[in-house]
Design a protein around this motif. Structure first.
Motif, mmCIF file in Angstrom:
data_model
loop_
_atom_site.group_PDB
_atom_site.id
_atom_site.type_symbol
_atom_site.label_atom_id
_atom_site.label_comp_id
_atom_site.label_asym_id
_atom_site.label_seq_id
_atom_site.Cartn_x
_atom_site.Cartn_y
_atom_site.Cartn_z
ATOM 1 N N GLY A 31 16.861 4.133 4.612
ATOM 2 C CA GLY A 31 17.836 4.100 5.802
ATOM 3 C C GLY A 31 17.855 5.802 5.691
ATOM 4 N N GLY A 32 17.925 6.567 4.783
ATOM 5 C CA GLY A 32 17.797 7.918 4.824
ATOM 6 C C GLY A 32 17.630 8.724 5.933
ATOM 7 N N SER A 33 15.399 7.955 6.218
ATOM 8 C CA SER A 33 14.807 8.768 7.121
ATOM 9 C C SER A 33 15.313 8.211 8.374
ATOM 10 C CB SER A 33 13.440 8.131 6.608
ATOM 11 O OG SER A 33 13.558 7.053 6.889
ATOM 12 N N PHE A 34 15.769 7.326 8.376
ATOM 13 C CA PHE A 34 16.231 6.470 10.373
ATOM 14 C C PHE A 34 17.053 7.913 10.704
ATOM 15 C CE2 PHE A 34 18.770 4.031 12.864
ATOM 16 C CZ PHE A 34 17.803 3.202 14.035
ATOM 17 N N LEU A 35 17.895 8.164 9.421
ATOM 18 C CA LEU A 35 18.778 9.290 9.895
ATOM 19 C C LEU A 35 18.499 10.489 10.607
ATOM 20 C CD1 LEU A 35 22.187 8.399 7.244
ATOM 21 C CD2 LEU A 35 21.556 7.924 9.868
ATOM 22 N N ARG A 95 -11.756 9.807 -5.889
ATOM 23 C CA ARG A 95 -10.557 9.638 -4.210
ATOM 24 C C ARG A 95 -10.446 8.303 -4.116
ATOM 25 N NH1 ARG A 95 -13.899 7.270 -0.409
ATOM 26 N NH2 ARG A 95 -12.791 7.940 1.027
ATOM 27 N N HIS A 96 -10.952 7.345 -4.186
ATOM 28 C CA HIS A 96 -10.680 6.097 -4.008
ATOM 29 C C HIS A 96 -9.719 5.799 -4.259
ATOM 30 C CE1 HIS A 96 -14.755 6.131 -3.931
ATOM 31 N NE2 HIS A 96 -15.328 5.327 -4.929
ATOM 32 N N SER A 97 -8.422 6.078 -5.402
ATOM 33 C CA SER A 97 -7.116 6.440 -5.757
ATOM 34 C C SER A 97 -6.037 6.715 -4.508
ATOM 35 C CB SER A 97 -6.990 6.198 -7.108
ATOM 36 O OG SER A 97 -7.568 5.430 -8.400
ATOM 37 N N VAL A 98 -6.715 7.701 -4.020
ATOM 38 C CA VAL A 98 -5.715 8.772 -3.113
ATOM 39 C C VAL A 98 -5.736 9.098 -1.891
ATOM 40 C CG1 VAL A 98 -5.216 10.465 -5.316
ATOM 41 C CG2 VAL A 98 -6.645 10.955 -3.944
ATOM 42 N N ASN A 99 -6.899 8.815 -1.170
ATOM 43 C CA ASN A 99 -7.400 8.693 -0.061
ATOM 44 C C ASN A 99 -6.875 8.020 1.000
ATOM 45 O OD1 ASN A 99 -9.012 6.563 -0.562
ATOM 46 N ND2 ASN A 99 -10.156 6.639 0.943
ATOM 47 N N ARG A 100 -6.661 6.512 0.764
ATOM 48 C CA ARG A 100 -5.352 6.118 1.448
ATOM 49 C C ARG A 100 -3.985 7.132 1.801
ATOM 50 N NH1 ARG A 100 -5.676 0.785 2.588
ATOM 51 N NH2 ARG A 100 -7.929 1.375 2.074
ATOM 52 N N PHE A 101 -3.874 7.389 1.117
ATOM 53 C CA PHE A 101 -2.379 8.969 1.357
ATOM 54 C C PHE A 101 -3.078 9.667 2.066
ATOM 55 C CE2 PHE A 101 -1.976 8.141 -3.252
ATOM 56 C CZ PHE A 101 -0.532 6.376 -2.724
ATOM 57 N N ALA A 102 -4.197 10.429 2.192
ATOM 58 C CA ALA A 102 -4.008 11.356 3.020
ATOM 59 C C ALA A 102 -4.972 11.249 4.598
ATOM 60 C CB ALA A 102 -5.845 11.873 2.513
ATOM 61 N N GLU A 103 -5.671 9.934 4.479
ATOM 62 C CA GLU A 103 -5.464 9.125 5.655
ATOM 63 C C GLU A 103 -3.685 9.544 6.612
ATOM 64 O OE1 GLU A 103 -8.524 6.484 5.603
ATOM 65 O OE2 GLU A 103 -9.607 8.262 4.263
ATOM 66 N N SER A 104 -3.614 8.257 5.811
ATOM 67 C CA SER A 104 -2.482 7.695 6.477
ATOM 68 C C SER A 104 -1.254 9.189 6.864
ATOM 69 C CB SER A 104 -1.448 7.066 5.990
ATOM 70 O OG SER A 104 -1.261 7.329 4.708
ATOM 71 N N MET A 105 -1.363 10.313 5.704
ATOM 72 C CA MET A 105 -0.443 11.302 6.027
ATOM 73 C C MET A 105 -1.313 11.728 7.005
ATOM 74 S SD MET A 105 -0.192 14.516 3.654
ATOM 75 C CE MET A 105 -2.364 15.281 3.955
ATOM 76 N N THR A 106 -2.497 11.580 7.248
ATOM 77 C CA THR A 106 -2.544 13.067 8.818
ATOM 78 C C THR A 106 -2.487 12.173 9.475
ATOM 79 O OG1 THR A 106 -5.101 12.918 7.546
ATOM 80 C CG2 THR A 106 -5.000 13.477 9.760
ATOM 81 N N THR A 411 8.615 10.811 6.799
ATOM 82 C CA THR A 411 9.166 10.247 6.041
ATOM 83 C C THR A 411 9.796 8.323 6.181
ATOM 84 O OG1 THR A 411 9.886 12.098 4.556
ATOM 85 C CG2 THR A 411 10.663 9.331 3.978
ATOM 86 N N PHE A 412 9.876 8.099 7.429
ATOM 87 C CA PHE A 412 10.023 6.652 8.184
ATOM 88 C C PHE A 412 8.411 5.640 8.535
ATOM 89 C CE2 PHE A 412 11.125 4.285 11.872
ATOM 90 C CZ PHE A 412 12.344 3.705 11.374
ATOM 91 N N MET A 413 8.031 7.294 9.215
ATOM 92 C CA MET A 413 6.486 6.597 9.047
ATOM 93 C C MET A 413 6.152 6.324 7.564
ATOM 94 S SD MET A 413 5.757 8.157 12.362
ATOM 95 C CE MET A 413 5.003 10.368 12.208
#
Length: 439
Positions: A31-35, A95-106, A411-413
């Protein structure tokens, strides 16, 4: 990691999504990010109605927050892919525990970054003129323009990021499809899984494709952020025509990208209760890389000062003096503190393994890197060759909204990505557990 079976590991990642275990915190954050998203849309609409005059730019400082934010966001995006691809090629299992964050963040960061040059065009409705589309007016892009370089760099990088993330998701999408209890879930994840059945041929093809993409990512990402550096280095303004800019920008991308990944990893680990999958050792490893990045950035700053002195150009020397004692000196000292001095605390092992300390360091690095992008523009444009053109930049409300708003859009995405897709690469973590005899 402490997992008795692959089933418990898979359930820990997949069940919060499939069984709707997202609590009030997630909804509050959404909700906050939607604002912020609404505020960003309003600021862009205001810009389209009133023009760039609603920003604080003037006839001298023609670039302001928008271009600084563009460079900062594209650095965050480039850092994500650099992290993932480098760790794949160097076979870093953690990297297996964090690579998904990095790729989606990109993906999300590049999407946001691509908006700023369009907003800065003055006539954003004609942004497609940057592409060589068929037309009857003999209208072709001006290939000597840095704006065209940016267009192709962002577009190619955005498409690549989608493919890179999607390929890595395929086995986990199939897992979600098989575990989904509702028809909607089975159809949604099944259509995205592209018929993945986990055969030997599938796994072999996935490994070859993913490794190939990782190898392609390195030169692509390096070229993308080098082009952003060349936007400045190709000019004639004092302080900008430096050959160090392309590698300096690439290292800066890796540096700020790791800081953002560190921060996101902490939030996801806490939000989805993944303490057994994302351990303190992961943070320790990332902190060491951030420390290395800080040392290289400090070296780059020192090189910039040395070249200004050694080159003998009065304008360059005057600019460096202005950086340390001019109108924006407090900001410059702040960025040196955030990017160079503060990260040195990571030499201490307790600091690298303290999450509150790492959170503070990561946030201040992100702030420091944004200040650096800002001052690359402000210092040079405010203190060019002609003293009669020395002017300062004074941001307006529209500038501030377009500075802060995209953070909410990101943040919303990101929240929706966590709601729909596994935050951790399940199949890679299962493989790591098998390799280390933990499951």
């Amino acid at each position: 990691m402490r997992h008795a079976t692959y089933e418990t590991l898979t359930a820990e990642v997949a069940d919060p999504i499939l069984k709707h275990r997202f609590g009030r915190v997630w909804w509050f954050a959404l909700g906050g990010s939607f604002l912020f998203l609404l505020a960003t849309i309003a600021a862009i609409s205001w810009l389209f109605i009133n023009g760039i005059g609603s920003w604080g730019v003037n006839s001298t400082v023609v670039w302001g927050y928008a271009i600084a934010s563009y460079v900062w966001w594209i650095a965050i995006g480039s850092g994500g892919t650099l992290i993932s691809s480098i760790l794949v090629l160097t076979r870093q299992d953690w990297r297996h525990s964090v690579n998904r964050f990095a790729e989606s963040m990109t993906l999300f960061a590049i999407s946001i970054a691509g908006v700023f040059p369009i907003l800065h065009l003055g006539r954003p409705t004609y942004f497609y003129w940057l592409a060589p589309y068929p037309n009857t007016m003999s209208l072709w892009p001006q290939w000597r323009s840095a704006l065209v370089w940016d267009f192709w760099a962002i577009l190619s990088y955005l498409l690549f990021s989608i493919v890179f993330l999607y390929v890595g998701l395929l086995p986990d999408l199939a897992t979600m499809r098989d575990r989904a209890k509702t028809r909607t879930g089975r159809v949604f994840y099944g259509s995205l899984a592209l018929g993945w059945r986990g055969s030997v041929r599938h796994w072999s093809s996935l490994k070859i494709l993913h490794t190939t993409l990782a190898a392609l990512a390195l030169p692509l990402v390096t070229s993308v952020h080098s082009i952003v550096g060349l936007d400045f280095a190709a000019s004639l303004m004092p302080g900008w025509q430096e050959t160090i800019f392309p590698p300096y920008f690439v290292v800066g991308a890796l540096y700020s990208g790791f800081a953002m990944v560190l921060l996101l990893t902490m939030l996801v680990r806490w939000g989805q209760q993944l303490q057994s999958i994302i351990t303190v050792n992961h943070f320790d490893a990332m902190a060491k890389i951030i420390l290395t990045g800080s040392i290289i950035m400090t070296y780059a700053y020192a090189t910039e000062w040395f070249l200004a002195w050694y080159g003998g150009s009065q304008a360059d020397r005057s600019l460096v003096a202005y950086m340390f004692s001019g109108d924006y000196a407090p900001i410059y000292w702040s960025l040196l503190f955030c990017n160079c001095l503060l990260p040195q605390v990571l030499w201490l092992r307790p600091a690298r393994r303290s999450l509150p300390t790492l959170a503070i360091v990561a946030i201040l690095i992100l702030v420091g890197m944004w200040l650096e992008r800002l001052l690359i523009i402000w210092n040079t444009l405010s203190h060019g060759y002609m003293p009669s053109l020395w002017r300062l930049f004074h941001p307006t409300l529209s500038d501030w909204v377009l500075l802060i708003g995209p953070l909410g859009v990101f943040t919303f995405m990101f929240l929706w990505f966590l709601r729909l897709f596994p935050a951790v690469s399940m199949y890679e973590v299962r493989g790591l557990c098998r390799k280390e005899g933990l499951a």
